[in-house]
Design a protein around this motif. Structure first.
Motif, mmCIF file in Angstrom:
data_model
loop_
_atom_site.group_PDB
_atom_site.id
_atom_site.type_symbol
_atom_site.label_atom_id
_atom_site.label_comp_id
_atom_site.label_asym_id
_atom_site.label_seq_id
_atom_site.Cartn_x
_atom_site.Cartn_y
_atom_site.Cartn_z
ATOM 1 N N ILE A 1 0.837 -1.208 0.000
ATOM 2 C CA ILE A 1 0.000 0.000 0.000
ATOM 3 C C ILE A 1 0.870 1.256 0.000
ATOM 4 O O ILE A 1 0.663 2.175 -0.803
ATOM 5 N N GLY A 2 1.857 1.301 0.898
ATOM 6 C CA GLY A 2 2.740 2.469 0.959
ATOM 7 C C GLY A 2 3.526 2.655 -0.318
ATOM 8 O O GLY A 2 3.743 3.791 -0.771
ATOM 9 N N GLY A 3 3.967 1.550 -0.925
ATOM 10 C CA GLY A 3 4.721 1.643 -2.167
ATOM 11 C C GLY A 3 3.891 2.188 -3.313
ATOM 12 O O GLY A 3 4.366 3.025 -4.097
ATOM 13 N N VAL A 4 2.635 1.745 -3.413
ATOM 14 C CA VAL A 4 1.753 2.244 -4.478
ATOM 15 C C VAL A 4 1.476 3.731 -4.285
ATOM 16 O O VAL A 4 1.507 4.518 -5.238
ATOM 17 N N VAL A 5 1.217 4.146 -3.038
ATOM 18 C CA VAL A 5 0.967 5.569 -2.757
ATOM 19 C C VAL A 5 2.196 6.403 -3.094
ATOM 20 O O VAL A 5 2.100 7.471 -3.722
ATOM 21 N N ALA A 6 3.381 5.920 -2.692
ATOM 22 C CA ALA A 6 4.605 6.662 -2.973
ATOM 23 C C ALA A 6 4.880 6.731 -4.471
ATOM 24 O O ALA A 6 5.304 7.769 -4.995
ATOM 25 N N LEU B 1 14.975 14.246 -5.762
ATOM 26 C CA LEU B 1 15.993 13.486 -5.046
ATOM 27 C C LEU B 1 15.468 13.037 -3.683
ATOM 28 O O LEU B 1 15.683 11.900 -3.257
ATOM 29 N N GLN B 2 14.765 13.938 -2.998
ATOM 30 C CA GLN B 2 14.204 13.584 -1.700
ATOM 31 C C GLN B 2 13.090 12.546 -1.823
ATOM 32 O O GLN B 2 12.895 11.729 -0.925
ATOM 33 N N TRP B 3 12.367 12.555 -2.955
ATOM 34 C CA TRP B 3 11.317 11.557 -3.153
ATOM 35 C C TRP B 3 11.903 10.158 -3.200
ATOM 36 O O TRP B 3 11.275 9.195 -2.798
ATOM 37 N N ARG B 4 13.122 10.024 -3.711
ATOM 38 C CA ARG B 4 13.763 8.707 -3.744
ATOM 39 C C ARG B 4 14.020 8.200 -2.321
ATOM 40 O O ARG B 4 14.064 6.998 -2.085
ATOM 41 N N SER B 5 14.184 9.113 -1.389
ATOM 42 C CA SER B 5 14.294 8.714 0.010
ATOM 43 C C SER B 5 12.922 8.433 0.607
ATOM 44 O O SER B 5 12.758 7.546 1.438
ATOM 45 N N LEU C 1 10.773 4.845 2.740
ATOM 46 C CA LEU C 1 10.308 5.212 4.080
ATOM 47 C C LEU C 1 8.784 5.211 4.161
ATOM 48 O O LEU C 1 8.211 4.853 5.188
ATOM 49 N N MET C 2 8.123 5.591 3.075
ATOM 50 C CA MET C 2 6.667 5.530 3.037
ATOM 51 C C MET C 2 6.194 4.080 3.046
ATOM 52 O O MET C 2 5.218 3.718 3.731
ATOM 53 N N MET C 3 6.878 3.231 2.292
ATOM 54 C CA MET C 3 6.567 1.806 2.325
ATOM 55 C C MET C 3 6.647 1.273 3.750
ATOM 56 O O MET C 3 5.755 0.562 4.218
ATOM 57 N N MET C 4 7.726 1.637 4.436
ATOM 58 C CA MET C 4 7.939 1.101 5.773
ATOM 59 C C MET C 4 6.998 1.718 6.796
ATOM 60 O O MET C 4 6.638 1.071 7.780
ATOM 61 N N ALA C 5 6.578 2.963 6.588
ATOM 62 C CA ALA C 5 5.607 3.576 7.505
ATOM 63 C C ALA C 5 4.316 2.760 7.525
ATOM 64 O O ALA C 5 3.754 2.472 8.591
ATOM 65 N N ILE D 1 0.935 9.512 12.195
ATOM 66 C CA ILE D 1 2.080 10.066 12.921
ATOM 67 C C ILE D 1 3.374 9.812 12.152
ATOM 68 O O ILE D 1 4.237 10.696 12.050
ATOM 69 N N LEU D 2 3.513 8.621 11.582
ATOM 70 C CA LEU D 2 4.720 8.297 10.820
ATOM 71 C C LEU D 2 4.813 9.144 9.556
ATOM 72 O O LEU D 2 5.908 9.569 9.162
ATOM 73 N N LEU D 3 3.675 9.394 8.909
ATOM 74 C CA LEU D 3 3.677 10.288 7.727
ATOM 75 C C LEU D 3 4.097 11.685 8.130
ATOM 76 O O LEU D 3 4.906 12.342 7.434
ATOM 77 N N PHE D 4 3.594 12.170 9.251
ATOM 78 C CA PHE D 4 3.965 13.498 9.742
ATOM 79 C C PHE D 4 5.462 13.573 10.063
ATOM 80 O O PHE D 4 6.140 14.537 9.727
ATOM 81 N N TYR D 5 5.979 12.492 10.647
ATOM 82 C CA TYR D 5 7.419 12.433 10.954
ATOM 83 C C TYR D 5 8.250 12.481 9.673
ATOM 84 O O TYR D 5 9.240 13.220 9.588
ATOM 85 N N LEU D 6 7.831 11.750 8.648
ATOM 86 C CA LEU D 6 8.561 11.780 7.376
ATOM 87 C C LEU D 6 8.510 13.175 6.755
ATOM 88 O O LEU D 6 9.477 13.634 6.154
#
Length: 280
Positions: free
Chosen positions: A59-64, A152-156, A160-164, A270-275
């Motif tokens: 889910i996180g990977g598709v959104v990202a 460049l930041q999106w590649r990071s 991280l979105m996947m893992m959130a 919360i994890l999205l806000f942290y990212l």
């Protein structure tokens, strides 16, 4: 010959069980079509929780990925709305529904039994609607800020979105094993009584493997503290999940399927806000 046949038969049975478990996880937690009839027995459901982090990572990977495609094509605010729509469509709003039901119950300030009865009601009350709206606005504002970062930041952001999303689903598994059920003999949560500590341990291992794999496939692109950020995600998940679950148990005497969804939604936000704070 016989021994070889037995080993082959055993491996086939194990593979079938694991494929059933993975399919069950996707059927329960997403609207991604899995056109296979799987028996939802307690044993199958218990095995399926090991794959909850995989579901979250997908889910996180598709959104990202959708965010990467929209970044230069659509302004930040409309893009954030589209990402939210994709996010909700993938999960079918399952966890958001649990959040609304939980909010209606625990914020009614009634007796414990009445709270649980309210949560079983299919109708949504004012507190449920308000809570869902506030959470969606919180996610929307965070996604809008993230959509303004560089490519460049999106590649990071991608791994991280996947893992959130993987961390938030992992907490559901941990909560099943660590905390009592509010209704041990009824409701969806009661079907997961076969979940024991070996299941969250396996789910944690899967999450660690996902983290390692995600950074191998999508390197951090110069974001040197990516590993620290990942550890912070885990710490935030445990801290927020523990606090929320203890609070809910004091209110309800235990956890339900609705509360699992509610806690997952809040942790994810919360994890999205942290990212967002890390990247912006």
């Amino acid at each position: 010959m016989l021994s070889s046949w037995r080993r082959s038969n055993l491996l086939s049975r194990i593979l079938k069980e694991q494929l059933q478990a993975a399919g069950t996880a996707f059927q329960l937690l997403t609207r991604i079509p899995v056109p296979v009839a799987i028996p939802f027995t307690p044993e199958v459901l218990a095995r399926s929780v090991v794959y909850y982090p995989v579901v979250g990572a997908v889910i996180g990977g598709v959104v990202a990925l959708a965010g990467m495609l929209l970044q230069d094509a659509v302004p930040a605010m409309p893009a954030a709305v589209i990402l939210l729509a994709v996010w909700i469509a993938l999960s079918g709003g399952l966890h958001a529904d649990g959040l609304m039901d939980t909010a209606d119950g625990v914020m009614s300030h009634r007796s414990r039994e009445k709270m649980l009865d309210i949560m079983k009601d299919s109708r949504v009350g004012a507190m449920g609607v308000l809570t869902a709206v506030l959470l969606l606005l919180f996610k929307f504002s965070s996604l809008t800020a993230v959509m303004n970062v560089s490519e460049l930041q999106w590649r990071s952001f991608f791994p991280l979105m996947m893992m959130a999303c993987a961390w938030s689903r992992l907490w559901i598994v941990l909560a099943m094993a660590a905390f009592p059920f509010a209704r041990p003999n009824e409701g969806m949560a009661s079907l997961f009584r076969a979940v024991h500590f070996r299941h969250p341990a396996s789910a944690l291992l899967v999450t660690i493997l996902l983290a390692a794999g995600s950074f191998l496939v999508w390197p951090s692109a110069g974001y040197q503290s990516a590993f620290v950020t990942l550890l912070m995600q885990g710490g935030i998940t445990v801290a927020a999940g523990w606090i929320l679950c203890i609070w809910l148990i004091r209110k309800l005497g235990g956890l339900t399927g609705d509360t699992y969804g509610a806690v997952a939604e809040i942790i994810e936000s919360i994890l999205l806000f942290y990212l967002m704070l890390v990247l912006v």
